[in-house]
Design an enzyme around this catalytic site. Structure first.
Site, PDB file in Angstrom:
ATOM      1  CG  HIS A 262      53.912  30.783  54.236  1.00 30.27           C
ATOM      2  ND1 HIS A 262      52.085  30.033  54.114  1.00 30.27           N
ATOM      3  CD2 HIS A 262      52.552  31.779  55.234  1.00 30.27           C
ATOM      4  CE1 HIS A 262      50.656  30.087  54.315  1.00 30.27           C
ATOM      5  NE2 HIS A 262      50.936  31.547  55.042  1.00 30.27           N
TER       6      HIS A 262
ATOM      7  NE  ARG B  55      55.701  39.802  55.628  1.00 26.09           N
ATOM      8  CZ  ARG B  55      56.738  38.409  54.772  1.00 26.09           C
ATOM      9  NH1 ARG B  55      57.131  37.931  54.159  1.00 26.09           N
ATOM     10  NH2 ARG B  55      57.018  37.764  55.979  1.00 26.09           N
TER      11      ARG B  55
ATOM     12  N   GLY C  73      57.204  37.753  48.035  1.00 27.55           N
ATOM     13  CA  GLY C  73      58.658  38.459  47.706  1.00 27.55           C
ATOM     14  C   GLY C  73      58.744  39.491  46.447  1.00 27.55           C
TER      15      GLY C  73
ATOM     16  N   PRO D 296      46.227  35.566  49.495  1.00 28.00           N
ATOM     17  CG  PRO D 296      46.336  33.348  50.288  1.00 28.00           C
ATOM     18  CD  PRO D 296      46.559  34.015  49.504  1.00 28.00           C
TER      19      PRO D 296
ATOM     20  CD  GLN E  97      44.146  29.937  52.920  1.00 26.65           C
ATOM     21  OE1 GLN E  97      43.707  31.180  52.751  1.00 26.65           O
ATOM     22  NE2 GLN E  97      44.563  29.050  53.644  1.00 26.65           N
TER      23      GLN E  97
HETATM   24  C1  LIG Z   1      49.724  38.812  57.426  1.00 27.47           C
HETATM   25  C2  LIG Z   1      50.054  37.301  56.811  1.00 27.47           C
HETATM   26  C3  LIG Z   1      48.651  36.753  56.925  1.00 27.47           C
HETATM   27  C4  LIG Z   1      48.731  35.626  55.641  1.00 27.47           C
HETATM   28  N1  LIG Z   1      47.457  34.978  55.978  1.00 27.47           N
HETATM   29  C5  LIG Z   1      47.646  34.020  55.062  1.00 27.47           C
HETATM   30  C6  LIG Z   1      47.015  33.591  54.758  1.00 27.47           C
HETATM   31  O1  LIG Z   1      45.464  33.235  55.499  1.00 27.47           O
HETATM   32  N2  LIG Z   1      47.124  31.585  53.760  1.00 27.47           N
HETATM   33  C7  LIG Z   1      47.922  31.908  53.228  1.00 27.47           C
HETATM   34  O2  LIG Z   1      47.696  30.878  52.371  1.00 27.47           O
HETATM   35  N3  LIG Z   1      48.781  32.532  52.625  1.00 27.47           N
HETATM   36  C8  LIG Z   1      48.756  33.702  54.164  1.00 27.47           C
HETATM   37  N4  LIG Z   1      50.186  34.189  53.695  1.00 27.47           N
HETATM   38  C9  LIG Z   1      50.889  34.012  52.736  1.00 27.47           C
HETATM   39  C10 LIG Z   1      51.034  34.903  52.044  1.00 27.47           C
HETATM   40  O3  LIG Z   1      49.507  34.299  50.475  1.00 27.47           O
HETATM   41  C11 LIG Z   1      51.682  35.420  50.539  1.00 27.47           C
HETATM   42  O4  LIG Z   1      51.919  33.945  50.562  1.00 27.47           O
HETATM   43  C12 LIG Z   1      52.951  35.541  50.840  1.00 27.47           C
HETATM   44  O5  LIG Z   1      52.643  37.006  52.344  1.00 27.47           O
HETATM   45  C13 LIG Z   1      53.901  35.660  50.160  1.00 27.47           C
HETATM   46  O6  LIG Z   1      54.826  36.816  50.655  1.00 27.47           O
HETATM   47  P1  LIG Z   1      55.346  38.287  50.317  1.00 27.47           P
HETATM   48  O7  LIG Z   1      53.982  39.185  51.592  1.00 27.47           O
HETATM   49  O8  LIG Z   1      56.408  38.235  51.485  1.00 27.47           O
HETATM   50  O9  LIG Z   1      55.219  38.604  48.965  1.00 27.47           O
HETATM   51  C14 LIG Z   1      49.948  35.618  54.616  1.00 27.47           C
HETATM   52  C15 LIG Z   1      50.928  36.408  54.941  1.00 27.47           C
HETATM   53  C16 LIG Z   1      50.992  36.582  55.656  1.00 27.47           C
HETATM   54  C17 LIG Z   1      52.197  38.813  55.615  1.00 27.47           C
END
Ligand SMILES: Cc1cc2nc3c(=O)[nH]c(=O)nc-3n(C[C@H](O)[C@H](O)[C@H](O)COP(=O)(O)O)c2cc1C
Length: 397
Positions: free
Chosen positions: A277, A332, A310, A86, A136
């Site tokens: 996160h 990401r 990650g 999400p 979510q």
């Molecule tokens: C731009 C962005 C927005 C995000 N928004 C949410 C969100 O609305 N709800 C949520 O549960 N996690 C959110 N996340 C966290 C992601 O679900 C996930 O846990 C995280 O991107 C994992 O790390 P990685 O992208 O470095 O692998 C967000 C992440 C990013 C990069």
């Protein structure tokens, strides 16, 4: 002659390519929103360096010519062992990002988690992605509105709900503060210059309108999205309430402590998403890949675990499965791909990640992703014993 695919036309050959192209194409305020993290951004970097330090044990002379990636998880079969995490406001990367994500979820038969803070509504995403859409939930400023979203998700036909619990307050993300990131945008000379120097992105936004957090603007309670409001309403009492309220699969995301994991398991939650996160909340949090074996040890070998934070390539995906995850979510990298090339980049990157995962299987002597276990780790000394029973051990010679 076969028509060229998205992969053939794409300039993306790995996540790092997507990131580099996105950094050029997106205004800085948007790229930094995606890339940025809490504090000095040490946790985000650590998530990746620890992945690099986990090594796999190659095996040889196995016939690995035919390999399968379909994964059985939570009573469903998914085309790949990973889904779409999400993420709020994906349409900031590209006006068609949410539709592209929905189409990709259907095409690759993978789950797509729609954020409470998404730029498309619960109902729209369900129409586009059907059963692939999971919802979510953030418990935000208004409890009434949060419960309204749960009811909307139920009414729209969602069967999987993810409650995110690691954002009691949004962390200080220095890049966003420096850039004045906020929704809706408040124009400053600096922001105007940023937009003006990224004309293709700005033109696309001008033509399609600036994205907004749709679940809030379409809400019956008409409360506007306040990104900085406390989300601490997601407490233990709320979890019990939600378990009673939600008849479908319930997942709790953002768990990093073994005692918390055990309590969530005991509350009747169907699966836990181990995640920090992506380092966006606490800069001193351990690397997510190190949290995984600890949570696996706490909940036992059979309890369903999802992992994110990650993951950047197929080897990372296999490593996470080997260290105790049953399924993983990409964050990401998918936004980089969308920011770089829209739907074409997204599809290309998903194909690349699938191919990398499949090739990794071949190197460790396996043909079935469901057979991945701690045996393929070069060093399994911190893994719980006994080995996860859900996975088939590699034949020992
Ligand atoms: C731009 C962005 C927005 C995000 N928004 C949410 C969100 O609305 N709800 C949520 O549960 N996690 C959110 N996340 C966290 C992601 O679900 C996930 O846990 C995280 O991107 C994992 O790390 P990685 O992208 O470095 O692998 C967000 C992440 C990013 C990069």
């Amino acid at each position: 002659m076969a028509r060229p695919t998205d992969t053939d036309r794409s300039r993306i050959f790995c996540t790092e390519d997507a990131r580099r192209i996105a950094q050029k194409r997106l205004p800085r305020v948007i790229f930094d929103f995606i890339e940025g993290a809490a504090g000095r951004e040490v946790a985000t970097a650590r998530n990746q360096t620890r992945f690099d330090e986990v090594t796999l044990q190659p095996r040889v002379l196995e016939n690995v010519g035919a390999r399968r990636l379909e994964t059985r998880f939570l009573g469903q079969t998914h085309g790949l062992p990973f889904g779409i995490a999400p993420m709020g406001m994906c349409n900031l990367t590209h006006p068609d990002a949410d539709r592209a994500l929905a189409r990709a979820a259907s095409r690759f038969d993978i789950p797509l988690c729609l954020s409470s803070a998404a730029s498309s509504s619960i109902e729209e995403m369900r129409d586009w992605a059907g059963d692939h859409a999971w919802f979510q939930l953030y418990v935000g400023a208004s409890m009434e509105q949060s419960l309204d979203m749960v009811h909307r998700a139920k009414a729209a036909g969602y069967d999987t709900l993810i409650l995110t619990v690691d954002v009691p307050q949004v962390a200080r993300r220095t890049r966003d503060l420096r850039n004045g990131f906020q929704m809706p945008f408040r124009m400053t000379p600096r922001l105007l210059w940023d937009f003006a120097s990224h004309p293709s992105w700005s033109l696309a936004m001008l033509l399609n309108g600036a994205p907004e957090p749709r679940n809030f603007s379409t809400s019956a309670t008409a409360t506007r999205f306040d990104r900085s409001a406390s989300r601490a309403g997601a407490d233990w009492a709320f979890l019990d309430r939600l378990r009673d309220l939600w008849p479908g699969r319930l997942i709790v995301k953002g768990v990093s402590s073994p005692p918390d994991a055990r309590r969530i398991q005991a509350a009747g939650v169907d699966a836990i998403q181990v995640s920090n996160h992506g380092g966006r909340q606490l800069d001193s949090v351990p690397a997510a890949i190190d949290l995984l074996p600890r949570i696996r040890a706490a909940v036992g070998p059979d309890y369903p675990l999802i992992f994110d934070s990650g993951l950047r390539n197929g080897e990372d995906i296999v490593k996470a499965l080997a260290r105790g995850a049953d399924f993983v979510m990409l964050g990401r990298p998918l936004l980089y791909a969308l920011g770089a090339e829209g739907a074409r980049g997204l599809n290309a990157l998903i194909r690349i990640l699938a191919e990398e995962t499949s090739l990794t299987l071949a190197q460790v002597g396996l043909t079935d992703i469901n057979a991945v276990g701690a045996e393929i780790l070069a060093d399994a000394s911190d893994m719980p014993k006994p080995k996860p029973a859900t996975r088939t051990a590699l034949k020992a010679y």
